[in-house]
Scaffold this active site. Sequence first.
Site, PDB file in Angstrom:
ATOM      1  N   TYR A   1      -1.288  -0.718  10.504  1.00 55.25           N
ATOM      2  CA  TYR A   1      -1.449  -0.992   9.079  1.00 55.25           C
ATOM      3  C   TYR A   1      -0.233  -0.485   8.301  1.00 55.25           C
ATOM      4  O   TYR A   1       0.368  -1.221   7.517  1.00 55.25           O
ATOM      5  CB  TYR A   1      -2.734  -0.341   8.557  1.00 55.25           C
ATOM      6  CG  TYR A   1      -2.984  -0.580   7.096  1.00 55.25           C
ATOM      7  CD1 TYR A   1      -3.511  -1.794   6.663  1.00 55.25           C
ATOM      8  CD2 TYR A   1      -2.688   0.388   6.147  1.00 55.25           C
ATOM      9  CE1 TYR A   1      -3.738  -2.023   5.309  1.00 55.25           C
ATOM     10  CE2 TYR A   1      -2.915   0.166   4.798  1.00 55.25           C
ATOM     11  CZ  TYR A   1      -3.441  -1.043   4.386  1.00 55.25           C
ATOM     12  OH  TYR A   1      -3.654  -1.259   3.045  1.00 55.25           O
TER      13      TYR A   1
ATOM     14  N   SER B   1       0.857  -1.182   0.000  1.00 57.33           N
ATOM     15  CA  SER B   1       0.000   0.000   0.000  1.00 57.33           C
ATOM     16  C   SER B   1       0.892   1.229   0.000  1.00 57.33           C
ATOM     17  O   SER B   1       2.041   1.170   0.452  1.00 57.33           O
ATOM     18  CB  SER B   1      -0.864   0.008   1.269  1.00 57.33           C
ATOM     19  OG  SER B   1      -1.492   1.257   1.459  1.00 57.33           O
TER      20      SER B   1
END
Length: 194
Positions: A53, A40
């Site tokens: 995350y 990501s």
Amino acid sequence: TEADVALYTEVNLTAPMQLTRLVLPGMQARGRGHVVNIASIAGFGAAAFGETYGATKAGLVGFTRSLRASLKTQGSPVSTSVICPAFISQAGMFADIQAAHGVKAPWILGTCTPEAVARALVRAVDRDQPESFVAERPVGLFFAIGLLFPRILEQLTLLFGVNDMFLQAAKSARQKAELKRSEPQLQRDASGPQ
């Protein structure tokens, strides 16, 4: 929570590393193969309220880069790539957050479709690209600035309101959790004395 840290780490980092460990020997024995990890853009920049995350995605980027370096150093025909999408619209985690909390992706980063991620994956394998950013905007430049000048990235993030979406989602989630916790009390109050 402790459970969230364990879950994010297991799903986003440990599982891809272990899966790679299991499939790599067969790829090397066949003399071909390509490991592609989906990380990501959060692995390259700080996202408010997304510490775990972001850390796991940064770890996955580092793992993929290191494994690629090891394979290239050994002259292996097997390679690796990491795909780093922005906010994926229409499906997945961001779509769920969008639906639950009514947020929009920060303009400076934009979104991408699942199909764009799939095209980037095929292109990375075909061209043996080390990594690929998938976004509406040229986010690679944004993060290159951050690598060289972290304070400037921090200021740009504030200037463009990148973390405002995360703040809005966090506040909304907190409000929904508080409402859910208070429902049993509201039901007892509505039913009257017992």
